[in-house]
Design a protein around this motif. Structure first.
Motif, mmCIF file in Angstrom:
data_model
loop_
_atom_site.group_PDB
_atom_site.id
_atom_site.type_symbol
_atom_site.label_atom_id
_atom_site.label_comp_id
_atom_site.label_asym_id
_atom_site.label_seq_id
_atom_site.Cartn_x
_atom_site.Cartn_y
_atom_site.Cartn_z
ATOM 1 N N VAL A 164 48.703 -9.698 -8.555
ATOM 2 C CA VAL A 164 48.744 -10.108 -7.150
ATOM 3 C C VAL A 164 48.349 -8.941 -6.247
ATOM 4 O O VAL A 164 47.605 -9.108 -5.272
ATOM 5 N N MET A 165 48.827 -7.747 -6.561
ATOM 6 C CA MET A 165 48.501 -6.563 -5.767
ATOM 7 C C MET A 165 46.991 -6.317 -5.736
ATOM 8 O O MET A 165 46.406 -6.021 -4.686
ATOM 9 N N LYS A 166 46.356 -6.422 -6.913
ATOM 10 C CA LYS A 166 44.916 -6.170 -6.984
ATOM 11 C C LYS A 166 44.140 -7.221 -6.196
ATOM 12 O O LYS A 166 43.166 -6.897 -5.501
ATOM 13 N N LYS A 167 44.570 -8.463 -6.300
ATOM 14 C CA LYS A 167 43.907 -9.516 -5.539
ATOM 15 C C LYS A 167 44.066 -9.275 -4.037
ATOM 16 O O LYS A 167 43.109 -9.391 -3.270
ATOM 17 N N HIS A 168 45.287 -8.915 -3.627
ATOM 18 C CA HIS A 168 45.558 -8.651 -2.213
ATOM 19 C C HIS A 168 44.693 -7.501 -1.701
ATOM 20 O O HIS A 168 44.073 -7.600 -0.634
ATOM 21 N N LEU A 169 44.657 -6.418 -2.463
ATOM 22 C CA LEU A 169 43.849 -5.275 -2.038
ATOM 23 C C LEU A 169 42.375 -5.649 -1.953
ATOM 24 O O LEU A 169 41.674 -5.240 -1.016
ATOM 25 N N GLN A 170 41.885 -6.440 -2.894
ATOM 26 C CA GLN A 170 40.481 -6.834 -2.850
ATOM 27 C C GLN A 170 40.190 -7.683 -1.614
ATOM 28 O O GLN A 170 39.145 -7.513 -0.963
ATOM 29 N N TYR A 171 41.111 -8.574 -1.264
ATOM 30 C CA TYR A 171 40.943 -9.361 -0.033
ATOM 31 C C TYR A 171 40.895 -8.433 1.184
ATOM 32 O O TYR A 171 40.121 -8.662 2.130
ATOM 33 N N MET A 172 41.718 -7.384 1.160
ATOM 34 C CA MET A 172 41.747 -6.449 2.281
ATOM 35 C C MET A 172 40.459 -5.624 2.333
ATOM 36 O O MET A 172 39.944 -5.329 3.426
ATOM 37 N N ILE A 173 39.929 -5.260 1.180
ATOM 38 C CA ILE A 173 38.654 -4.536 1.144
ATOM 39 C C ILE A 173 37.542 -5.406 1.727
ATOM 40 O O ILE A 173 36.712 -4.942 2.519
ATOM 41 N N ASP A 174 37.549 -6.681 1.350
ATOM 42 C CA ASP A 174 36.530 -7.608 1.860
ATOM 43 C C ASP A 174 36.603 -7.730 3.377
ATOM 44 O O ASP A 174 35.575 -7.919 4.042
ATOM 45 N N PHE A 175 37.815 -7.627 3.923
ATOM 46 C CA PHE A 175 38.007 -7.832 5.363
ATOM 47 C C PHE A 175 37.939 -6.530 6.160
ATOM 48 O O PHE A 175 37.282 -6.454 7.197
ATOM 49 N N TRP A 176 38.621 -5.491 5.673
ATOM 50 C CA TRP A 176 38.746 -4.245 6.422
ATOM 51 C C TRP A 176 37.748 -3.160 5.988
ATOM 52 O O TRP A 176 37.599 -2.158 6.683
ATOM 53 N N GLY A 177 37.116 -3.335 4.848
ATOM 54 C CA GLY A 177 36.157 -2.334 4.388
ATOM 55 C C GLY A 177 36.828 -1.046 3.954
ATOM 56 O O GLY A 177 37.888 -1.057 3.317
ATOM 57 N N ASP A 178 36.242 0.076 4.316
ATOM 58 C CA ASP A 178 36.727 1.383 3.858
ATOM 59 C C ASP A 178 38.136 1.719 4.335
ATOM 60 O O ASP A 178 38.801 2.575 3.750
ATOM 61 N N THR A 179 38.598 1.073 5.403
ATOM 62 C CA THR A 179 39.935 1.385 5.937
ATOM 63 C C THR A 179 41.036 0.566 5.265
ATOM 64 O O THR A 179 42.205 0.696 5.628
ATOM 65 N N ALA A 180 40.685 -0.261 4.299
ATOM 66 C CA ALA A 180 41.672 -1.156 3.681
ATOM 67 C C ALA A 180 42.857 -0.400 3.096
ATOM 68 O O ALA A 180 44.006 -0.844 3.221
ATOM 69 N N ILE A 181 42.609 0.747 2.460
ATOM 70 C CA ILE A 181 43.694 1.482 1.816
ATOM 71 C C ILE A 181 44.771 1.869 2.823
ATOM 72 O O ILE A 181 45.972 1.841 2.525
ATOM 73 N N ARG A 182 44.371 2.239 4.031
ATOM 74 C CA ARG A 182 45.357 2.604 5.049
ATOM 75 C C ARG A 182 46.244 1.415 5.407
ATOM 76 O O ARG A 182 47.435 1.569 5.668
ATOM 77 N N GLN A 183 45.650 0.225 5.424
ATOM 78 C CA GLN A 183 46.397 -0.985 5.760
ATOM 79 C C GLN A 183 47.272 -1.447 4.582
ATOM 80 O O GLN A 183 48.297 -2.097 4.779
ATOM 81 N N PHE A 184 46.849 -1.106 3.356
ATOM 82 C CA PHE A 184 47.488 -1.653 2.162
ATOM 83 C C PHE A 184 48.727 -0.885 1.724
ATOM 84 O O PHE A 184 49.589 -1.451 1.039
ATOM 85 N N ARG A 185 48.848 0.393 2.104
ATOM 86 C CA ARG A 185 49.941 1.221 1.580
ATOM 87 C C ARG A 185 51.310 0.569 1.785
ATOM 88 O O ARG A 185 52.158 0.572 0.882
ATOM 89 N N LYS A 186 51.548 0.025 2.958
ATOM 90 C CA LYS A 186 52.865 -0.569 3.227
ATOM 91 C C LYS A 186 53.134 -1.762 2.318
ATOM 92 O O LYS A 186 54.274 -2.011 1.898
#
Length: 293
Positions: A234-256
């Motif tokens: 689930v985590m990997k899927k969530h992060l991939q969705y965030m990468i698709d939406f936020w691009g390079d900044t996804a990791i900053r949004q995903f940490r929490k």
């Protein structure tokens, strides 16, 4: 839920059976001034239906401008009279409107007069004391389509007991749907809340952070225990969705979210430290693969 219920998170919750989603808290002033980040926050996925955009503000004219702007992009518009965040209170918005109910009524009347799509209100049960019953009745008379009640005072923030009896009292006197909110974190708790309040509808907020599969549990009528392998998927899927939406900044949004997913699992401190110090999305995906308890 500001900073959490973006398009990727809502998509994930939908896949687990969430029936109605709400946007993050959106400032009507930010819509008025066409803030680019805010405009991105109202985007939704094709599967995200029905979808409600949650607005906060204090001026009924700017509120109407924002509501008319977002109306084509959603199925419902929500007036927030519940957020207790200091910056929202300083703007005389969110739960501050419960201190000035005449202004809340004015906003609601303005939107019902001009907006064709359903209008809901998300509210606390009071600011420093419990809302009068007359306020709920007046909102119903205006034509508000449904009301979500968080059973805490603004002064409680997210601590202390939730007054489900108050929600039940309001549900018993209104003919429009009342949605119960606050402290619902399991199927067992959902059953208890429905019994006390008599509400047919429940809102899940913080309990879905790190556990978007709670909606699947509620629909199946179970309280499941998910193993770490499932959670990592689930985590990997969530992060991939965030990468698709936020691009390079996804990791900053995903940490929490990363920390929330692993809460309660043993021996995960080093993985939390790793995610805090990584700088790219690909590093984050690799760290998820390494997780073990």
């Amino acid at each position: 839920m500001a900073g959490y219920t973006d398009k990727p998170f809502r998509k994930l919750c939908r896949e687990f059976g969430c029936g109605l989603t709400f946007s993050e808290l959106i400032s009507v002033n930010a819509i008025y001034y066409k803030n680019k980040k805010t405009l991105k926050l109202i985007e939704r996925d094709i599967i995200d239906r029905p979808y409600c955009i949650q607005l906060f503000g204090a001026d009924e004219k700017i509120f109407l401008y924002a509501a008319e702007f977002v109306e084509p992009f959603c199925d419902c518009i929500d007036i927030n009279a519940g957020c207790p965040a200091p910056k929202v209170i300083r703007a005389k918005a969110g739960s501050y409107l419960l201190k000035e109910p005449k202004q809340l009524i004015k906003i609601a009347q303005t939107l019902k007069k001009h907006i064709k799509k359903p209008i809901s209100i998300k509210m606390r049960m009071g600011y420093e004391k419990t809302n009068p019953i007359e306020l709920y009745k007046e909102l119903e008379q205006i034509g508000i389509d449904f009301i979500t009640i968080h059973g805490r005072l603004k002064s409680q923030y997210f601590k202390g007991g939730v007054d489900y009896n108050h929600i039940g009292q309001i549900n018993s006197i209104l003919s429009i749907p009342v949605v119960a909110n606050g402290g619902i974190d399991s199927f067992k708790k959902a059953q208890e809340v429905k019994r006390i309040t008599g509400c047919d509808y429940l809102m899940i907020g913080q309990a879905a952070i790190g556990r978007p599969f709670i909606f699947e549990d509620l629909n199946k009528g179970i309280d499941s225990k998910r193993d770490l392998g499932f959670v990592k998927t689930v985590m990997k899927k969530h992060l991939q969705y965030m990468i698709d939406f936020w691009g390079d900044t996804a990791i900053r949004q995903f940490r929490k979210f990363f920390h929330a997913y692993l809460k309660g699992y043993p021996n995960i401190k080093r993985f939390n430290n790793m995610i805090n110090n990584c700088s790219t999305n690909q590093e984050a995906l690799a760290i998820i693969d390494l997780i073990e308890s």
